[in-house]
Design a protein around this motif. Structure first.
Motif, mmCIF file in Angstrom:
data_model
loop_
_atom_site.group_PDB
_atom_site.id
_atom_site.type_symbol
_atom_site.label_atom_id
_atom_site.label_comp_id
_atom_site.label_asym_id
_atom_site.label_seq_id
_atom_site.Cartn_x
_atom_site.Cartn_y
_atom_site.Cartn_z
ATOM 1 N N GLY A 105 8.435 9.250 -6.533
ATOM 2 C CA GLY A 105 7.187 8.118 -6.366
ATOM 3 C C GLY A 105 6.705 8.328 -4.988
ATOM 4 O O GLY A 105 5.337 8.484 -4.110
ATOM 5 N N VAL A 106 7.389 8.176 -4.109
ATOM 6 C CA VAL A 106 7.478 8.183 -3.173
ATOM 7 C C VAL A 106 6.921 9.122 -1.907
ATOM 8 O O VAL A 106 6.333 9.019 -0.488
ATOM 9 C CB VAL A 106 9.057 7.207 -1.531
ATOM 10 N N GLU A 107 6.784 10.516 -2.860
ATOM 11 C CA GLU A 107 5.885 11.698 -1.609
ATOM 12 C C GLU A 107 4.363 11.519 -1.879
ATOM 13 O O GLU A 107 4.198 11.949 -0.806
ATOM 14 C CB GLU A 107 6.400 12.651 -2.857
ATOM 15 N N ALA A 108 4.180 10.233 -3.061
ATOM 16 C CA ALA A 108 3.224 10.079 -3.351
ATOM 17 C C ALA A 108 2.689 9.063 -1.956
ATOM 18 O O ALA A 108 1.527 9.042 -1.526
ATOM 19 C CB ALA A 108 2.433 9.330 -4.664
ATOM 20 N N THR A 109 3.289 7.991 -1.431
ATOM 21 C CA THR A 109 3.108 6.770 -0.994
ATOM 22 C C THR A 109 3.442 6.698 0.348
ATOM 23 O O THR A 109 3.028 6.539 1.218
ATOM 24 C CB THR A 109 3.953 5.680 -1.643
ATOM 25 N N VAL A 110 4.014 8.270 1.162
ATOM 26 C CA VAL A 110 4.912 8.066 2.346
ATOM 27 C C VAL A 110 3.616 8.444 3.534
ATOM 28 O O VAL A 110 3.840 8.190 4.128
ATOM 29 C CB VAL A 110 6.507 9.003 2.057
ATOM 30 N N GLY A 111 2.466 9.345 2.983
ATOM 31 C CA GLY A 111 1.515 9.484 3.915
ATOM 32 C C GLY A 111 0.847 8.868 4.504
ATOM 33 O O GLY A 111 0.130 9.077 5.708
ATOM 34 N N GLY A 112 0.332 7.570 3.582
ATOM 35 C CA GLY A 112 -0.506 6.960 4.374
ATOM 36 C C GLY A 112 -2.110 7.226 3.895
ATOM 37 O O GLY A 112 -2.931 7.661 4.149
ATOM 38 N N GLN A 113 -1.912 7.429 2.083
ATOM 39 C CA GLN A 113 -3.261 8.367 1.700
ATOM 40 C C GLN A 113 -3.965 7.203 1.775
ATOM 41 O O GLN A 113 -5.659 7.319 1.709
ATOM 42 C CB GLN A 113 -2.557 8.324 0.115
#
Length: 640
Positions: free
Chosen positions: A327-335
């Motif tokens: 799930g880090v792929e969804a949180t790391v970019g700063g949506q």
């Protein structure tokens, strides 16, 4: 047994130190005339592939025999960026053939066999047959695993290699036994398959062929046949050590952790130093923000966070072996920063809706004023989609305003207010505190009660912004804050028609909102972002239909006026809202979850009045695309 072998081998090797292999192969790693077994452990002609779609990195770890370079060799070595040299030889070997020191490189002696648990005082051996020599070399490789003293020295070596900043070179006298075992273990850590590891081990015979041939040629044939196994490598030598690992520890991983005492973190650091993963688990199937986030995680393999004792390095290596990015792929970019920008750009419409009951001036007489207040309460949720994770928006606030009817044809209002917004999405939450002022006028040539009218509204406010993102995967929380301003303007053309018990008021208009937020640096996590400033404008066309019913008399002189409204808004131009940020020179872009070009809303309202005093309430619903929500407002006014 092993110390005996190595010391004898050093005597043999030193006796022919002037014989070198010719530079006959065109390799990625330069061939050195004076150090024939010098090479990059990443591969010979091409970089080795590893498990989980990895490729060995060149220029990380080099292996060799004793460092006796020619002048040209030394210039080549000094150009490779080697910062540390590890000499695995005994004191007597070093005394016989000292290393030539490399410019800018530290030198460390880690005596592998000098710390053997037994036999370290024996300096000479004799063998009577090639079979004896082969058996001795097999025993030597077993000793790498079984001898507690040598294990302790290998532990020092691997821990030191994990901590090296830059390329490292390790070597022994011939560069084949202690060095060969070290290389085999490192390649195993990297995930290189066993067949390739063996092929790499046996490559020593090719690299040193000329020197070994010269040495054997100088011996009597009978002696050469006996000593040849001591000068070369054979698959059975390395296999003996590998079999000992299985016999004593069950697996290489257990040998590393139980036999050498290496931590999982150190193993992960070594692996990341050596391997670049061309794709991450599930990355090929990802879209939108998650794909951008995974891309950032992948690119960070080439940053200072990789191959070091960092939370990122531990997370990524764990994720690779778990087969999931967690799930880090969804949180790391700063949506959440894109979600918050989208939310703020839509705030002026909510403010106009909340103030709507008091902005027309229809209920006032010419010259009369009305002091009023209205509450803001709103929720909007957007379901997750291929391009973004789900988000939710909460609004609480209040307005205090003054309306005046200047004439039969003209009215105006002014108000100020405060709105606290909370936006959540993709593991993050942003608080947007908006302090604003708003004003507007309405003009109707034939009177405000009926016929055509034009209405204009404008607002401007100050935004305080605070955010916190829980990244997951042991990567901590990234926090940031900034400020900015929000401005908007709207122009509408409408027509009011009294029809007995109901008055209808259709209108069409245009609205533009402009958001400016300063860039800021998050803190609190290795993956905290440098968030770019936001300069975005949202333009939309809207259509509304309001219906106000005739007053209903109640006891005590109260009058009750019910009403309904429906609306539609269409975004003009690009309806998507993005955020951009950077990390260690890498950039990542995220799109807001709310991505609707069209939105519908409906509301029912009720106003109760007694003399100059009025109370009102409104409840509404909003929908469009993947978004859905509701709103509510309480109002109070006093005419004078």
């Amino acid at each position: 047994m092993f110390p005996q072998i190595l010391r004898s081998l050093s005597i043999l090797s030193l006796s022919v130190g002037a014989a070198h292999a010719a530079d006959t192969a065109n390799l990625d790693t330069p061939r050195l005339a004076g150090i024939d077994n010098f090479r990059d452990i990443a591969g010979t002609t091409t970089a080795y592939t590893t498990a989980m779609d990895g490729t060995m990195r060149a220029g990380v770890f080099y292996r060799s025999n004793a460092i006796t370079p020619t002048a040209a060799d030394l210039a080549t070595l000094n150009g490779l960026g080697i910062t540390a040299v590890y000499d695995l030889r005994t004191a007597s070997e070093i005394a016989a053939t000292p290393d030539t020191l490399l410019a800018g490189a530290s030198y460390t002696n880690i005596d592998i066999i000098g710390s053997a648990a037994s036999g370290s005082n024996i300096t000479t051996i004799s063998v009577s047959s090639a079979a004896d020599a082969i058996a001795m070399m097999q025993d030597a490789n077993r000793s790498f695993v079984s001898d507690v003293g040598m294990r302790s020295q290998f532990a020092v070596l691997f821990n030191d290699l994990a901590g090296v900043d830059g390329a490292a070179l390790f070597h022994c006298t011939a560069g084949k036994d202690r060095t060969g075992w070290t290389t085999a273990v490192l390649l195993s850590i990297a995930g290189v398959d066993s067949s390739t590891i063996m092929t790499d081990y046996l490559a020593t015979n090719d690299y040193t062929a000329a020197r070994v041939a010269a040495t054997l040629a100088a011996m009597p044939a009978s002696m050469a046949a006996i000593y040849e196994p001591l000068l070369t490598v054979d698959a059975s030598f390395l296999q003996a050590g590998l079999d000992e690992v299985t016999a004593e520890y069950g697996s290489m991983d257990n040998y590393l952790k139980q036999g050498l005492g290496l931590s999982q973190e150190t193993i992960y650091v070594l692996r990341a130093k050596m391997v670049y993963y061309n794709s991450l688990p599930g990355q090929a199937e990802l879209l939108g923000n998650s794909a951008a986030g995974a891309g950032l995680l992948q690119q960070l393999q080439n940053s200072s966070l990789s191959g070091n004792y960092t939370a990122y390095n531990y997370y990524l290596q764990s994720a690779l072996y778990a087969g999931s990015l967690g799930g880090v792929e969804a949180t790391v970019g700063g949506q959440v920063h894109a979600d918050a920008a989208s939310y703020l750009l839509r705030q002026p419409g909510l403010i106009e809706q909340a103030a709507g009951a008091y902005t027309s001036g229809i209920n006032l007489k010419s010259g009369q004023r009305q002091l009023w207040t209205a509450g803001l309460a709103d929720y909007l949720g957007t379901d997750g989609s291929a391009h973004a994770a789900s988000s939710n928006e909460h609004t609480q606030g209040t307005l205090v305003g003054l309306s005046q009817r200047f004439s039969e044809q003209l009215s105006g209002y002014a108000a100020f207010g405060y709105s606290r917004g909370t936006v959540g999405g993709a593991g993050g939450e942003a608080d947007t505190d908006l302090t604003f002022g708003t004003a507007g006028v309405r003009f109707a040539p034939n009177g405000l009660e009926r016929g055509l009218y034009v209405a204009a509204d404008a607002s401007a406010g100050w935004v305080d912004y605070n955010s916190k993102r829980e990244l997951g995967g042991g990567l901590g929380a990234a926090k940031g804050d900034t400020h900015g301003n929000l401005a908007s303007a709207a122009l509408a053309l409408g027509y009011r028609t009294p029809l007995g018990a109901v008055s209808l008021e259709p209108s069409l208009g245009l609205r533009a909102s402009r958001l400016s937020l300063s860039g800021f640096e998050e803190k609190g996590s290795e993956l905290a972002l440098d968030v770019d400033g936001t300069r975005q404008t949202r333009r939309s066309a809207f259509a509304n239909m309001k219906a106000a019913f005739a007053p209903v008399g109640l006891s005590g002189g109260w009058q009750l006026v019910p009403g309904v409204s429906v609306g539609y808004e269409h975004v003009l131009g690009d309806h998507r809202v993005d955020s951009e940020a950077g990390l260690l020179g890498l950039s990542v872009e995220q799109r807001a979850a709310y991505a609707n070009r069209d939105q519908f809303n409906g509301a029912v309202n009720m106003t109760a009045s007694l003399g100059n005093f009025s109370l009102g309430a409104e409840a509404g619903a909003t929908g469009g695309g993947d978004s859905h929500g509701f709103s509510g407002s309480l109002k109070a006014g006093y005419q004078f």
